[in-house]
Enzyme design. Sequence first.
Site, PDB file in Angstrom:
ATOM      1  N   GLY A 157       0.850  -1.169   0.121  1.00  0.00           N
ATOM      2  CA  GLY A 157       0.203   0.010  -0.154  1.00  0.00           C
ATOM      3  C   GLY A 157       0.765   1.175  -0.081  1.00  0.00           C
ATOM      4  N   SER A 171       6.872  -4.216  -1.852  1.00  0.00           N
ATOM      5  CA  SER A 171       6.151  -2.729  -2.664  1.00  0.00           C
ATOM      6  C   SER A 171       6.326  -1.781  -1.246  1.00  0.00           C
ATOM      7  CB  SER A 171       4.837  -3.114  -2.737  1.00  0.00           C
ATOM      8  OG  SER A 171       4.313  -1.952  -3.857  1.00  0.00           O
ATOM      9  N   TRP A 172       5.309  -1.351  -0.900  1.00  0.00           N
ATOM     10  CA  TRP A 172       5.265  -0.325   0.475  1.00  0.00           C
ATOM     11  C   TRP A 172       5.895  -1.425   1.848  1.00  0.00           C
ATOM     12  CZ3 TRP A 172       5.557   3.730   3.123  1.00  0.00           C
ATOM     13  CH2 TRP A 172       5.473   3.790   4.518  1.00  0.00           C
ATOM     14  N   HIS A 232       4.904  -7.249 -10.812  1.00  0.00           N
ATOM     15  CA  HIS A 232       5.270  -6.571  -9.303  1.00  0.00           C
ATOM     16  C   HIS A 232       4.671  -7.545  -8.284  1.00  0.00           C
ATOM     17  CE1 HIS A 232       5.251  -3.429  -6.370  1.00  0.00           C
ATOM     18  NE2 HIS A 232       3.966  -3.657  -5.900  1.00  0.00           N
ATOM     19  N   ASP A 285       8.423  -4.951 -13.582  1.00  0.00           N
ATOM     20  CA  ASP A 285       7.582  -4.646 -12.587  1.00  0.00           C
ATOM     21  C   ASP A 285       7.377  -3.030 -12.865  1.00  0.00           C
ATOM     22  OD1 ASP A 285       6.632  -3.262 -10.299  1.00  0.00           O
ATOM     23  OD2 ASP A 285       7.935  -4.347  -8.925  1.00  0.00           O
TER      24      ASP A 285
END
Length: 318
Positions: A43, A115-116, A298, A270
């Site tokens: 996120g 990711s986040w 991703h 990605d």
Amino acid sequence: MRTFYPEIEPYETGMLDVGDGQTLYWEASGNPQGKPAVYLHGGPGGASSAAQRRVFDPEKYRIILFDQRGCGQSTPHASAADADLATNTTWHLVEDLEILREHLGIDRWLVCGGSWGSTLGLAYAETHPEKVSELVMRGIFTLRPVELDWFYEGGAAAIYPDLWEGFIAPVPVDERAHLIEAYGRLLNDPDRLVRERAGIAWSTWESSTITLLQEPEKIAHFTEASFAVAFARIENHFFRNGGWFEPNQLIRDAGKLADIPGVIIQGRYDMCTPAFTAWDLHKTWPEAEFHLIPDAGHAFDQPGILDAIITATDRFAV
């Protein structure tokens, strides 16, 4: 090629008061006496999922998942019109991790995320390196302007011009020069329908581009109205504030990770968090293994990425 461990259910769950009026959902699964590991969801605002438990051997790991501030089962939820995000920052989340670790009586834990989740994992490990036994990071994201500009200001439109039309559709033509800022206004509009339209457009763009081929079930999950608004509001809040980082901070300070066994996993294709950031981290944290997956985008459940994650957690289980 390694794939998910079988489905499991938590043996313990709880709601943890971390201050600022925030209460976090957390859960533990696997072996209560196993090696502690925490999975950091994406996120920000993406929430945890049952699949995230399954990248760890449940016989060897005590698996901790939690929903970060404002999302999932944590309260208050960021989809609410009056939800205040002022105390939802990277550094609040870093300290939430410490509060959770201490609450669970864990001395050190393996930190895994993508990711986040890689952003938060790097920020946490650079702040509290003595509390991290290993790092397994995927789809590296550090919120540098060049990364945000690529995905949210038009770079990735070169690859997805059709999907980009949907992303910019809610934004008035005269506000499209600075889309992250424009979305900040839309996602905080007093009109619920305006917020929902913006949240769904933002979340459609992300969920449609994180896999090499679109996955309708993933898109449907991301675009459910309550999830989409919280997800988009939290992300946009973090992006407008640059994650509250100094310029290039996470890459600059990667030397603090030198003594932590680590693995960096990155999909070659990605589009959300392009490989140049993982490469920059690799160069400043050469002690970590680096895996550039040739046929992946991703998402963490892309076969080559999932294989690399589970290979790493299996090796670190002892």
